[in-house]
Design an enzyme around this catalytic site. Structure first.
Site, short mmCIF file in Angstrom:
data_model
loop_
_atom_site.label_atom_id
_atom_site.label_comp_id
_atom_site.label_asym_id
_atom_site.label_seq_id
_atom_site.Cartn_x
_atom_site.Cartn_y
_atom_site.Cartn_z
N HIS A 117 -12.23 -6.64 -3.83
CA HIS A 117 -11.07 -5.81 -4.16
C HIS A 117 -11.24 -4.41 -3.56
CE1 HIS A 117 -9.93 -9.07 -6.67
NE2 HIS A 117 -10.76 -8.81 -7.67
N LEU A 122 9.87 3.16 5.70
CA LEU A 122 9.49 1.93 5.00
C LEU A 122 9.39 2.16 3.49
CD1 LEU A 122 8.05 -0.98 5.13
CD2 LEU A 122 5.92 0.31 5.20
N ASP A 131 -4.27 -12.60 -0.90
CA ASP A 131 -5.22 -13.44 -1.65
C ASP A 131 -6.55 -13.61 -0.90
OD1 ASP A 131 -6.08 -14.98 -3.76
OD2 ASP A 131 -5.05 -16.81 -3.10
C1 IPE Z 1 -1.83 -14.61 -6.56
O1 IPE Z 1 -3.18 -14.82 -6.35
C2 IPE Z 1 -1.60 -13.25 -7.13
C3 IPE Z 1 -1.96 -12.13 -6.29
C4 IPE Z 1 -2.35 -12.18 -5.03
C5 IPE Z 1 -1.85 -10.86 -6.92
P1 IPE Z 1 -4.06 -15.64 -7.39
O2 IPE Z 1 -5.43 -15.70 -6.80
O3 IPE Z 1 -3.95 -15.05 -8.74
O4 IPE Z 1 -3.36 -17.05 -7.37
P2 IPE Z 1 -3.87 -18.48 -7.88
O5 IPE Z 1 -4.36 -18.31 -9.26
O6 IPE Z 1 -4.98 -18.90 -6.95
O7 IPE Z 1 -2.68 -19.36 -7.75
C1 IPE Z 2 -6.46 -11.51 -4.57
O1 IPE Z 2 -7.76 -11.97 -4.43
C2 IPE Z 2 -6.37 -10.30 -5.46
C3 IPE Z 2 -5.80 -10.56 -6.79
C4 IPE Z 2 -5.31 -11.68 -7.19
C5 IPE Z 2 -5.77 -9.44 -7.69
P1 IPE Z 2 -8.45 -12.91 -5.52
O2 IPE Z 2 -9.15 -12.03 -6.51
O3 IPE Z 2 -7.49 -13.87 -6.10
O4 IPE Z 2 -9.53 -13.66 -4.63
P2 IPE Z 2 -9.89 -15.21 -4.67
O5 IPE Z 2 -8.61 -15.95 -4.51
O6 IPE Z 2 -10.56 -15.46 -5.97
O7 IPE Z 2 -10.80 -15.38 -3.49
MG MG Z 3 -6.87 -15.72 -5.50
#
Ligand code: IPE
Ligand code: IPE
Ligand code: MG
Length: 247
Positions: free
Chosen positions: A36, A130, A19
């Protein structure tokens, strides 16, 4: 730091909620997608370190069921990055004896992505180092719902008795049926929640949260998490004295 690890107490299965990509990009004044795009190094480093330590399973939360409600252009960019990264990484996976697999509702992904994933599974399936599981269009509640449906169908069709619905049976109907529960869950970016990841499987998992944003995550961060894990006492409901007396 790797030398500090107790090699006899390395988790078999580590799960990671990757995240913070969006915030990483925004801190740099860039669009979320830039985050990303810069997440691949972190994925690669985690896989490399997992291989070096002899970890058997690494489950990476890449796209949740709930992530489908993000803006359309972000979803599309994520899917493209996913496909390109997989194609690019397959040769390295072959060199390092890594199998790629996935959990989640793969049929909901764009056709192109499904095909590339399928190719990567086929190419890497005989490797025995792995195994990396990508959680794609995955959520714990979705997975449990699928399991309940298929168990109900077996009961209705007369193939399963209600008394036979044990916890082991339920686990056998989840996407993770062939994998032990993770000993360690890591979430980056400082959020202190599970966000619908592996709800059944995390029952006794050790949780580790770090402020590091996913695109900055490196080998040493994974080692740090495992060191923290190794300092814990996993009691599974017993007393500390009971655990210690077992040696
Ligand atoms: C959780 O992250 C899902 C992934 C890392 C793929 P999110 O960014 O979607 O989670 P919330 O919405 O902050 O809980
Ligand atoms: C995690 O990073 C990737 C996915 C959930 C696909 P985020 O896109 O949720 O990044 P933040 O949490 O908004 O910083
Ligand atoms: Mg996120």
């Amino acid at each position: 730091m790797k030398e500090l690890l107790d090699r006899k107490n390395i988790p078999q299965h580590i799960a990671i909620i990757m995240d913070g990509n969006g915030r990483w990009a925004q801190k740099k004044g860039a669009m979320r997608v830039f985050g990303h795009r810069n997440a691949l190094t972190a994925v690669r480093e985690s896989i490399e370190m997992a291989t070096e330590l002899g970890i058997k399973y690494l489950t990476l939360y890449a796209f949740s069921t709930e992530n489908w409600s993000r803006p359309q252009d972000e979803i599309q960019a994520l899917m493209e990055i996913l496909v390109n990264s997989i194609v690019k990484e397959v040769p390295t996976m072959m060199e390092n004896n890594i199998t790629l697999s996935s959990i989640g509702d793969i049929s909901s992904l764009p056709k192109g992505a499904q095909e590339k994933l399928q190719e990567a599974y086929e190419t890497t399936k005989n490797n025995d180092g792995l195994t990396v599981y990508l959680a794609l269009s995955y959520s714990g509640r979705w997975e449990i719902q699928q399991a309940v449906k298929s168990i109900a169908k077996k009961v209705v069709d007369g193939h399963l008795d209600i008394e036979e619905i044990t916890q082991a049976q339920i686990a056998a109907h989840l996407n993770t049926k062939n994998i032990p529960d993770p000993e360690l869950l890591i979430r980056t970016s400082g959020e202190l929640r599970i966000s619908n990841f592996l709800l059944w499987q995390l029952a006794y998992t050790e949780l580790y949260f770090t402020e590091v944003l996913w695109p900055d995550f490196r080998k040493e961060h994974l080692v740090e998490a495992i060191l923290d894990y190794q300092r814990r006492e996993r009691r599974f409901g017993k007393t500390g004295a009971q655990i210690k007396s077992k040696g």
